[in-house]
Design an enzyme around this catalytic site. Structure first.
Site, PDB file in Angstrom:
ATOM      1  CB  ILE A  64      -1.133   0.085   1.263  1.00 51.87           C
ATOM      2  CG1 ILE A  64      -1.949  -1.402   1.182  1.00 51.87           C
ATOM      3  CG2 ILE A  64      -1.507   1.371   1.495  1.00 51.87           C
ATOM      4  CD1 ILE A  64      -2.972  -1.284   2.194  1.00 51.87           C
ATOM      5  CB  CYS A  86      -3.982  -8.054  14.310  1.00 55.24           C
ATOM      6  SG  CYS A  86      -3.323  -9.859  13.837  1.00 55.24           S
TER       7      CYS A  86
END
Length: 438
Positions: A64, A86
């Protein structure tokens, strides 16, 4: 007016950290008019599974942070669905938060958001419990406020929707002003869906029972300390395995909750060969006391993480009390000893349940005086339980994946477990998407 509604184009959705498509399936289940115009993930194995199930969706196998603001502007999206890594926030991890290199892409999104030509109308984020106390969460809130979003945070588990799997996760819904949510927002993390808040029963009567009236306070104060200590010792005394009275009461309460479905509703009915899922004798001997065992009629299981079931490699364990184990039966059980004595199931890691199908065997009897037995005697006792792991399909069922969801044949069993462990509960996210857009 009706004609205008019919001509309204579907929402253009950008799926970040798309994984195996859990967010995409949730979007479909929400039944809102929307289409995923792009899915972005660097995990090539996850992308293969995504493409297998959504062949017509454009997948971008890139980082990204390697994409420019102009590239994002070209997508012209109305909604972002994302589940950032996470590991920086998990309670069992290093908790480096924003200093973890795996937070880099998420921080890039927050820096990029104000620079977009058109801000998305909706944002949904999912992460682990622990994110709500992170510095990343504070930066997320600051970014949303500066971009004029209203937002609501949640900590929700599938059990709220009657699914027998405890998978507590952090969620954030954001909506671009002047639009507002269909529910009242609070400056705190909610532990219920907004439409469930009104169903909560008052606890006033229970409060009055717990706290004494003035004329009994002195008597209560004298005995309270002693009574509390006795109760604590009784509740924490180990009865069998590593089970205390408190643990057993909690499990009994969960299994008696008729608003939650039974485990048997999510199992494969036509499992032809259960042998790949049996737990090895070595693992049984080593971890029998810390495995949480559930039966088909139970209404509970605990979170399946990506490290829940391991095949091969060095034997090690990262254990948190409350992990669960399956007790299984079937034609393949007789050969489990020979089959699993090789590399399969070399170690058990993380949390996750396993199933007991030997309904005629009492767990307490198997573990009675267990630590006084020899290794052979222990294995004989444990064999009565016929323990196996949940299959990938059964975990997918608990996560809410539709029956048509599948894996390409070349995806290994180990990879399937890891990918599902990284995924989310589709029913929970679908309900949140509906609430966000409504």
């Amino acid at each position: 007016m009706m004609e205008a509604d019919v001509l309204t184009p579907p929402l253009r959705v950008l799926e970040l950290y798309s994984g195996i498509g859990g967010m995409h399936y949730a979007l479909k289940e929400s039944c809102i008019a929307a289409e995923v115009i792009a899915a972005i993930d660097i995990n090539t194995v996850a992308n293969e599974v995504y493409k297998h199930n959504f062949p017509n969706t454009c997948i971008y196998p890139k980082t990204i942070e390697g994409m420019t603001v102009d590239e994002f502007n070209k997508f012209d999206f109305d909604m972002i669905l994302m589940s950032p890594p996470c590991q920086p926030f998990t309670r069992l991890g290093s908790q480096k938060d924003v200093l973890d290199s795996r937070s880099k892409s998420f921080l890039y999104i927050l820096d990029l958001l104000p620079s977009l030509t058109n801000l998305p109308k909706y944002i949904l984020l999912e992460n682990v419990k622990g994110f709500e106390t992170s510095a990343a969460r504070e930066k997320l809130k600051q970014t949303l406020e500066s971009c004029r979003y209203t937002y609501q945070e949640f900590l929700l588990s599938p059990t709220l929707l009657g699914i027998p799997n405890s998978r507590l996760r952090y969620f954030l819904l954001a909506k671009l002003k002047p639009d507002a949510f269909c529910f009242q927002t609070f400056n705190q993390v909610l532990d219920q869906f907004p439409d469930m808040e009104s169903k909560k029963t008052t606890k006033a009567s229970r409060f009055n029972q717990l706290f004494p009236t003035d004329d009994k306070k002195e008597e209560w104060n004298k005995s309270a300390c002693c009574t509390s200590e006795i109760k604590r010792e009784r509740d924490e005394a180990v009865l069998y395995k590593l089970e205390t009275l408190r643990h057993l009461k909690q499990k009994e309460s969960q299994d008696n909750n008729s608003s939650v479905q039974m485990i048997q509703d999510f199992l494969e009915e036509d499992l032809q060969d259960p042998s790949p899922y049996f737990i090895s004798p070595k693992s049984l001997l080593r971890y029998a006391l810390i495995l949480d065992i559930v039966e088909q009629t139970c209404r509970r299981s605990v979170c399946f993480t990506k490290g829940w079931q391991r095949i091969g490699g060095k034997c090690s364990v990262k254990w948190k009390y409350g992990s669960s184990i399956i007790l299984a039966s079937g034609s393949g059980w007789e050969s489990w000893n020979a089959f699993l004595s090789a590399k399969y199931g070399c170690y058990v890691e993380g949390t996750g349940s396993v199933l007991k199908t030997a309904s005629d065997v009492e767990l307490v009897l198997v573990f009675q005086s267990f630590e006084t037995l020899s290794e052979d005697e222990k294995l004989t006792q444990l064999a009565k339980l016929k323990l196996r792991y949940f299959t990938p399909r059964e975990i997918a069922n608990l996560h809410g994946f539709p029956l048509k969801f599948g894996f390409p044949e070349k995806i290994s069993l180990k990879q399937r477990y890891r990918l599902l462990g990284n995924s989310l509960n589709i029913h929970v996210v679908a309900k949140l998407i509906k609430l966000m857009v409504k």
